[in-house]
Design an enzyme around this catalytic site. Structure first.
Site: not given
Length: 248
Positions: A62, A108, A200
């Site tokens: 992402h 992811d 992230s």
């Protein structure tokens, strides 16, 4: 020369995007996380990442920028540490099963190939991939420059670390019913301690190997009691990661 100029621009001006950061952590020991990567677009920190080979960085899918300045060997983002290395990402490979965060957070992960390999030093070193999957109760730590719990300065200048433990799949499924798969691993859930916006793609390290990448969590405030963070379970992807590196 070009990289030196870019580095000076980075230390003179830095902004950080609101994407997953370490909440209520403490300053990491200098050079204690030599695999830690910061992914920048210009002078804006977009995501974390982890060096897994002299030419490959792993981050979250992402984190969707097409090209990044990849900063390694960093501790302070605003001052020269004299250990920094700057590389530009060349091409990237997103896991083919990733459908986007709006559909599912599964798979992811994304590999970035550096245009030039890093120089391995005491401040820049790859982190080994796991041979086995970490189990519930395993002690780990996560690192990054993400959001902290300090209201006057929520974006830290110094790399932050946080110790936390793997949570059982059953417990995590109870918190996020219908959303947890075998390709995800949960960690944390201690009040006030969590990865948060801006971390992230950063590494979850257990026993000196990479077990997870910061992926997603509660839509509410970071560090809620009994609400663990969710990580991409790297042990499930080792064969795919090695295949991509071998073929490219």
């Amino acid at each position: 020369m070009g990289l030196s100029i870019f580095l000076l621009l980075c230390v003179l001006g830095l902004s950080q995007a609101a994407t997953p950061k370490i909440f209520n952590g403490t300053e990491c020991g200098r050079n204690s996380q030599p695999w830690q990567v910061g992914l920048f677009e210009g002078t804006s920190l977009r995501c974390g990442g982890v060096l897994i080979d002299h030419r490959w960085v792993l981050t979250a899918a992402h984190c969707s920028g097409s090209r990044y300045w990849v900063r390694l060997g960093e501790h302070s983002l605003s001052q020269l540490d004299w250990t920094e290395q700057i590389r530009h990402s060349g091409f990237s490979v997103t896991h083919p099963g990733y459908l986007g965060a709006s559909t599912s957070h599964e798979h992811d992960l994304r590999l970035l190939r550096l245009r030039l390999p890093v120089r391995v030093t005491s401040s820049v070193q790859p982190l080994p991939l796991p041979n086995d999957c970490a189990t519930a109760g395993t002690e780990c730590h996560v690192s990054g420059w993400g959001i902290t719990n300090h209201p006057r300065n929520p974006f830290p200048d110094l790399l932050q670390c946080l110790n936390l433990s793997i949570v059982s799949h059953a417990t995590c499924h109870g918190v996020y019913p219908g959303r947890i798969t075998s390709n995800m691993v949960c960690a944390g859930g201690v009040p006030g301690q969590d990865a948060c916006q801006g971390d992230s793609g950063g590494p979850l390290v257990c026993g000196g190997v990479l077990q997870g990448l910061v992926s997603w969590g509660s839509v509410g405030p970071c560090g809620q009691d009994g609400i663990p963070g969710v990580y991409t379970y790297i042990c499930k992807y080792v064969d795919w990661i090695r295949m991509i590196m071998r073929n490219n």
